[in-house]
Scaffold this active site. Structure first.
Site, mmCIF file in Angstrom:
data_model
loop_
_atom_site.group_PDB
_atom_site.id
_atom_site.type_symbol
_atom_site.label_atom_id
_atom_site.label_comp_id
_atom_site.label_asym_id
_atom_site.label_seq_id
_atom_site.Cartn_x
_atom_site.Cartn_y
_atom_site.Cartn_z
ATOM 1 N N HIS A 1 40.302 -14.680 -49.200
ATOM 2 C CA HIS A 1 39.109 -14.637 -50.096
ATOM 3 C C HIS A 1 38.137 -15.438 -48.914
ATOM 4 C CE1 HIS A 1 43.928 -15.054 -51.806
ATOM 5 N NE2 HIS A 1 42.719 -14.744 -52.846
ATOM 6 N N LYS B 1 47.960 -10.312 -63.729
ATOM 7 C CA LYS B 1 49.187 -11.604 -63.445
ATOM 8 C C LYS B 1 49.686 -12.429 -65.043
ATOM 9 C CE LYS B 1 51.255 -15.392 -61.321
ATOM 10 N NZ LYS B 1 50.686 -17.265 -60.085
ATOM 11 N N ASP C 1 51.181 -10.180 -50.225
ATOM 12 C CA ASP C 1 50.717 -10.929 -50.633
ATOM 13 C C ASP C 1 52.002 -12.018 -50.509
ATOM 14 O OD1 ASP C 1 48.810 -12.192 -53.371
ATOM 15 O OD2 ASP C 1 49.115 -13.159 -51.470
ATOM 16 N N ASP D 1 38.627 -18.729 -47.710
ATOM 17 C CA ASP D 1 39.471 -19.082 -46.083
ATOM 18 C C ASP D 1 38.772 -18.519 -45.408
ATOM 19 O OD1 ASP D 1 41.943 -18.425 -48.892
ATOM 20 O OD2 ASP D 1 41.362 -16.296 -48.000
ATOM 21 N N GLU E 1 43.392 -7.355 -60.509
ATOM 22 C CA GLU E 1 44.991 -7.503 -60.529
ATOM 23 C C GLU E 1 45.763 -8.155 -61.383
ATOM 24 O OE1 GLU E 1 46.189 -9.940 -56.430
ATOM 25 O OE2 GLU E 1 47.984 -10.740 -57.170
ATOM 26 N N GLU F 1 51.316 -6.275 -57.992
ATOM 27 C CA GLU F 1 51.952 -7.387 -57.266
ATOM 28 C C GLU F 1 53.394 -7.357 -58.205
ATOM 29 O OE1 GLU F 1 50.074 -11.583 -55.590
ATOM 30 O OE2 GLU F 1 52.190 -11.618 -56.256
ATOM 31 N N ASP G 1 55.666 -17.933 -60.047
ATOM 32 C CA ASP G 1 55.502 -16.908 -59.404
ATOM 33 C C ASP G 1 55.478 -17.053 -57.538
ATOM 34 O OD1 ASP G 1 52.328 -15.697 -57.927
ATOM 35 O OD2 ASP G 1 54.262 -14.640 -57.509
ATOM 36 N N ASP H 1 50.480 -5.639 -53.590
ATOM 37 C CA ASP H 1 50.535 -7.075 -52.752
ATOM 38 C C ASP H 1 52.358 -7.022 -52.980
ATOM 39 O OD1 ASP H 1 48.638 -9.145 -53.728
ATOM 40 O OD2 ASP H 1 48.396 -7.549 -52.697
ATOM 41 N N HIS I 1 54.408 -10.360 -59.978
ATOM 42 C CA HIS I 1 53.119 -10.509 -61.118
ATOM 43 C C HIS I 1 54.224 -9.474 -62.059
ATOM 44 C CE1 HIS I 1 50.363 -11.947 -58.915
ATOM 45 N NE2 HIS I 1 51.133 -12.530 -58.736
ATOM 46 N N MET J 1 40.670 -5.747 -46.454
ATOM 47 C CA MET J 1 40.390 -6.464 -48.060
ATOM 48 C C MET J 1 40.085 -6.860 -47.533
ATOM 49 S SD MET J 1 41.797 -8.333 -50.749
ATOM 50 C CE MET J 1 43.877 -8.105 -50.714
ATOM 51 N N ASP K 1 56.264 -15.504 -55.167
ATOM 52 C CA ASP K 1 56.099 -15.053 -54.075
ATOM 53 C C ASP K 1 56.579 -15.188 -52.575
ATOM 54 O OD1 ASP K 1 52.815 -16.579 -54.106
ATOM 55 O OD2 ASP K 1 53.447 -14.686 -55.362
HETATM 56 C C1 DIG Z 1 47.564 -13.585 -56.070
HETATM 57 O O1 DIG Z 1 48.836 -12.621 -56.120
HETATM 58 C C2 DIG Z 1 46.177 -13.181 -55.562
HETATM 59 C C3 DIG Z 1 45.106 -13.930 -54.804
HETATM 60 O O2 DIG Z 1 46.497 -13.864 -54.216
HETATM 61 C C4 DIG Z 1 44.084 -12.950 -53.952
HETATM 62 O O3 DIG Z 1 43.829 -12.949 -54.825
HETATM 63 C C5 DIG Z 1 44.914 -11.627 -54.438
HETATM 64 C C6 DIG Z 1 44.964 -10.243 -53.227
HETATM 65 O O4 DIG Z 1 46.582 -10.544 -52.811
HETATM 66 N N1 DIG Z 1 46.454 -12.126 -55.052
HETATM 67 MN MN MN Z 2 52.210 -13.994 -56.943
HETATM 68 MN MN MN Z 3 48.658 -10.712 -54.951
#
Ligand code: DIG
Ligand code: MN
Ligand code: MN
Length: 385
Positions: free
Chosen positions: A53, A182, A286, A56, A180, A216, A254, A244, A219, A87, A256
């Site tokens: 990001h 969620k 991710d 980051d 993406e 993802e 979430d 992801d 998600h 990315m 992760d």
């Molecule tokens: C959350 O799952 C999102 C953030 O971490 C980021 O913007 C995106 C990229 O992998 N996934």
């Molecule tokens: Mn996530």
């Molecule tokens: Mn993600």
């Protein structure tokens, strides 16, 4: 055999192995790592690339000269390790200004600021060679639906995405945008909650060909969906621009989690799908390690994501080579004189189908040995075949 190399195209975000263990109920448990330290760790572990990001890498209040110094040091680490940056994305969810959305804020100045921040972040991503630009709208949602029409939210989201597609063209960056989805968290409900919803939204944009999805695992699982079916629909639509990978137990926030750590059978089908169709994009994790982990645990986490992917890719190869499994699959479906007839409508095909003698009772007796097939998959995954 299960040692990752850059050829495997594994990538991690700075925020993943850089996660300091903070959660809504606890303070950080690990020291922060610099982008350079993260790149060097990932290079040492056999990753192919690193993502970020905007903030980051470059703190939000950094001066231009500070930005330049940070990017120079980051480039140096990329050159030393050979890592690339496939990315980039924008943090449109951390700052309080985005508390009620960024692209879907009812305040036009917030939307304008989100556009400004994203254009600058696209500049940064292009600076270091990123070719995919991800949009995760973590704050694009609602707790109180009385406050905002969801139709207005979609219109504002579309206006911002169309504006940024034009910016991409204007600058000649050549980004492929990946949306993406969620379903919730941090908002009570997030707009466009699933990959399927994103695929429909993309078709309402001015330049849909520029825009795909970044599904993802966690998600889709949060929404109670089958992730392999989600990426299959994206692939079928030519829209699987990024992915992801992580893991998630049902009915929880979430998480992760490390890839394959919660549901290895579901993870197997994801890897089997990607390998079977020849997906050649980044395998992005991710995810982050448990809050209990120290610096060594962070390395264990990252190595585990890649190792599990490679083990499951080997299982997918064994699945394809397994005579008993393949013989069983060959017996499913079958042939019919009606197959070509259904492929194209005509008055002939219409009358053929209408006039066909189809014995539904005989069809209902055809064997479907799925218990046997599933047990063969279990045997394969548990290492007894
Ligand atoms: C959350 O799952 C999102 C953030 O971490 C980021 O913007 C995106 C990229 O992998 N996934
Ligand atoms: Mn996530
Ligand atoms: Mn993600």
């Amino acid at each position: 055999m299960y040692d990752p190399t850059p050829e495997h195209r594994f990538t991690f975000g700075l925020w993943t192995v850089g996660n300091v263990g903070r959660d809504p109920f606890g303070l950080p448990t690990r020291a922060a790592l610099s982008p350079v330290e993260i790149v060097e760790m990932l290079g040492d572990l056999g990753a192919w690339g690193v993502n970020f990001h905007d903030n980051d890498l470059v703190p939000i209040d950094a001066s231009w000269s500070e930005r330049e110094a940070i990017v120079r040091a980051f480039r140096g680490a990329l050159e030393r390790t050979g890592l690339c940056v496939p990315m980039a994305t924008t943090n449109l969810f951390g700052e309080p200004v985005f508390r009620d959305g960024a692209f879907t804020s009812a305040d036009p100045d917030v939307r304008a600021y989100a556009l400004q921040k994203t254009m600058r972040a696209m500049d940064l991503g292009a600076d270091v060679g990123a070719k995919t630009y991800v949009f995760w709208g973590g704050r694009e949602g609602a707790e109180v639906d009385a406050a905002k029409s969801p139709v207005d939210a979609l219109k504002w989201m579309r206006e911002c995405m169309n504006f940024l597609c034009r910016y991409n063209d204007d600058r000649g960056y050549g980004f492929r945008f990946a949306l993406e989805a969620k379903p919730n968290e941090p908002r009570a409900d997030i707009y466009l909650p699933t990959t399927g919803a994103m695929l429909a939204f993309i078709e309402t944009l001015d330049t849909p060909e520029m825009v795909g999805v970044n599904p993802e695992v966690a998600h889709e699982h949060m929404a109670g969906l089958n992730f392999t079916h989600a990426i299959a629909q994206a692939w079928d639509a030519g829209k699987l621009f990024h992915i992801d990978l992580n893991d998630q137990q049902p009915g929880r926030f979430d998480q992760d989690l490390r890839f394959g750590s919660a549901n290895p059978k579901a993870a197997f089908y994801v890897v089997k799908f990607l390998e079977d169709v020849g997906y050649d994009g980044p395998r992005h994790f991710d995810a982050h390690c448990y809050r209990s982990e120290d610096a060594a645990g962070v390395r264990d986490f990252a190595a585990g994501c890649m190792r599990t992917y490679l083990i499951l890719a080997d299982k997918a190869r064994r699945f394809r080579a397994d005579a008993e499994i393949q013989a069983l699959l060959a017996g499913l479906g079958g042939d019919s004189a009606l197959t070509p007839v259904m492929a194209a409508y005509s008055t002939e095909s219409r009358d053929t189908i209408l006039g066909a003698k189809i014995d539904r009772h005989a069809l209902a007796q055809k064997q479907l040995p799925y218990e046997r097939l599933d047990q063969l998959v279990i045997d394969l995954l548990l290492g007894v075949r």
